[in-house]
Design an enzyme around this catalytic site. Structure first.
Site, mmCIF file in Angstrom:
data_model
loop_
_atom_site.group_PDB
_atom_site.id
_atom_site.type_symbol
_atom_site.label_atom_id
_atom_site.label_comp_id
_atom_site.label_asym_id
_atom_site.label_seq_id
_atom_site.Cartn_x
_atom_site.Cartn_y
_atom_site.Cartn_z
ATOM 1 N N SER A 6 -10.017 -0.650 7.081
ATOM 2 C CA SER A 6 -9.472 -0.511 5.725
ATOM 3 C C SER A 6 -8.785 -1.731 5.139
ATOM 4 O O SER A 6 -8.439 -1.728 3.956
ATOM 5 C CB SER A 6 -8.503 0.654 5.665
ATOM 6 O OG SER A 6 -9.224 1.845 5.531
ATOM 7 N N LYS B 282 0.849 -1.209 0.000
ATOM 8 C CA LYS B 282 0.000 0.000 0.000
ATOM 9 C C LYS B 282 0.883 1.257 0.000
ATOM 10 O O LYS B 282 1.962 1.258 0.598
ATOM 11 C CB LYS B 282 -0.899 -0.042 1.254
ATOM 12 C CG LYS B 282 -1.983 1.025 1.305
ATOM 13 C CD LYS B 282 -2.900 0.802 2.521
ATOM 14 C CE LYS B 282 -3.985 1.848 2.639
ATOM 15 N NZ LYS B 282 -4.891 1.630 3.789
ATOM 16 N N SER C 254 -9.839 1.782 2.864
ATOM 17 C CA SER C 254 -8.944 2.488 1.975
ATOM 18 C C SER C 254 -7.928 1.614 1.241
ATOM 19 O O SER C 254 -7.337 2.068 0.268
ATOM 20 C CB SER C 254 -8.193 3.550 2.768
ATOM 21 O OG SER C 254 -7.379 2.951 3.752
#
Ligand code: GLN
Length: 447
Positions: free
Chosen positions: A148, A49, A124
């Site tokens: 997330s 990420k 997210s």
């Protein structure tokens, strides 16, 4: 895509070949899950990420304000990956500064759900989940502040796990809300999840909130045949869509048939989860994001004086959702409101933690939905409050610092995945994974 377990048997040439294929497939897929295909060293490639520092790579939290910023050091999770035969491969798209539930707020544009490109992948960590579920990453790292990891895993039909607060080092994770953030794995199945969790977890003196606890490896001890006591929170379920409730009931039945014991409980404080979370996370975010002012960090827009430069840099650099959180966070921390909001939220947080502890006196695990609906259509979450409400099943876990894992169990009538989560006592990841493997084995989910 081969699993992580299968990848462990491949030699370095085969892995290089695989990386090339992954790059090609990522482009063909049109999912916008990767925002770059950087590669760092050899080893089994893990997608990272865009809020985790990999030395020498850009790290931008999918924000305009961090364009061009290169990580000067390595996050502990990346060091741990490398010393366990893995490598960092590719940057995953995300919501800006990990604030969001759809991956639509990224500066790089939205990511699409591999099951239906008209739907969001969640957020997210939407890039991480879409890539794993879409067959273009073996496994990925995400971060979970209020869901997330688990929520996009559930929307995309893969496995996502949030460790106990303190189990995985946050050194090198760009902070959103420091008392809630944890890095964790997103994988194709529960075994892979345990393998990746084992690789990244452990005490780290560089993170003052890191826990120096027993950290026996999970994967070699995985046991899906343990008979566990599983609590179901009855007053919690009615908010979920009918098809999710049905899948939930079916899974409970299967778990019982497999020899687990189901106990029924209620939780009184769940109605405060969303308010408590959005006060605490915005307060912490405001503090953490103060450093992006165009001088200390972040791209600069010159103004007529220093405060004008701060104003212009921040106005230009941050997107709408991030600005909304900064405003909310300043409000709840401001004198006159601090006691009424922030201090009260901290007290309620303790009540939420206590209530979980009481349930765990009678149960090994809690089973709950991950989300009240399956992945919504792109563009449909324009009301921020609606979006915040959709976090209702995930955020109390972060407020209480507990570990949880989302496992796909079925699909709705539109063929979109449904996930359920197990939650366990703090530092009891072994039980969490044992239960998750048992659930995975009995539900027979087909992607
Ligand atoms: N959707 C939640 C939020 O917007 C959770 C985000 C996260 O876990 N990073 O804050």
């Amino acid at each position: 895509m081969i699993t992580l377990k299968e990848a462990l048997t491949k030699n370095s040439e085969e892995l290089e070949e695989l990386k090339k294929q992954m790059q090609e497939k990522a482009e063909e897929s049109g999912l916008n899950a990767y925002i770059d295909s950087n590669s760092s060293g050899d080893g089994i490639p893990i997608l990272i990420k865009d809020n985790i520092q990999v030395k020498g790579w850009f790290v931008t939290c999918a924000s305009k304000i961090l364009q061009g910023y290169i990580a000067p050091y390595e996050a502990t999770v990346i060091k741990n990956l490398k010393s366990n035969g893995f490598s960092a491969f590719g940057r995953a798209n995300m919501d800006e500064f990990a604030m969001g539930s759809t991956t639509e707020s990224s500066y790089y544009g939205k990511t699409l759900n591999p099951h239906n490109k008209n739907h969001v992948p969640g957020g997210s960590s939407g890039g991480s989940a879409a890539a794993v579920a879409g067959g273009i990453a073996i496994a990925a790292l995400g971060s979970d502040t209020g869901g997330s990891i688990r929520q996009p895993a559930s929307y995309c039909g893969c496995v996502g796990m949030k460790p106990t607060y303190g189990r995985v080092s946050r050194y090198g994770l760009s902070a959103f809300a420091s008392s809630l953030d944890q890095i964790g794995p997103i994988t194709q199945n529960v075994e892979d999840c345990a393998i990746l969790y084992d690789a990244i977890s452990g005490y780290d003196e560089k993170d003052s909130t890191s826990a120096n606890k027993n950290d026996d490896k999970i994967y070699p001890n995985l046991n899906p045949n343990r008979k566990l006591t599983i609590a179901v929170i009855d007053n919690y379920i009615s908010e979920a869509d009918k098809e999710i409730q049905e899948e939930f009931a079916k899974t409970i039945k299967k778990l019982e048939d497999a020899g687990h014991t189901i106990v029924h409980k209620n939780m009184q404080n769940t109605k405060y989860d969303i308010a408590t979370y959005y006060i605490i996370c915005t307060a912490e975010a405001t503090t953490n994001l103060a450093r992006y002012d165009g001088i200390r960090y972040g791209s600069r827009e010159d103004g007529t004086n220093l405060s004008d430069t701060f104003l212009k840099s921040r106005s230009e650099g941050f997107g709408d959702e991030v600005k909304r959180r900064i405003l909310l966070g300043n409000f709840v921390l401001s004198s006159g409101y601090y006691d009424a909001y922030y201090l009260k939220a901290q007290k309620v947080r303790h009540l939420i933690q206590d209530e979980f502890n009481t349930i765990f006196e009678d149960a090994d695990l809690i089973l709950s939905p991950v989300t009240p609906s399956t992945a919504p259509k792109i563009g449909s979450m324009h009301d921020p409050l609606e979006m915040y409400k959709s976090d209702m099943y995930t955020i109390s876990v972060n407020l209480a610092g507990l570990p949880a894992i989302s496992v796909p169990v079925g699909k709705d009538s539109n063929n979109m995945p449904i996930g359920l989560q197990f939650i366990s006592k703090a530092f009891n990841e072994q039980t969490l994974f044992d239960g998750a493997l048992s659930m995975e084995n009995i539900v027979n989910y087909k992607s």
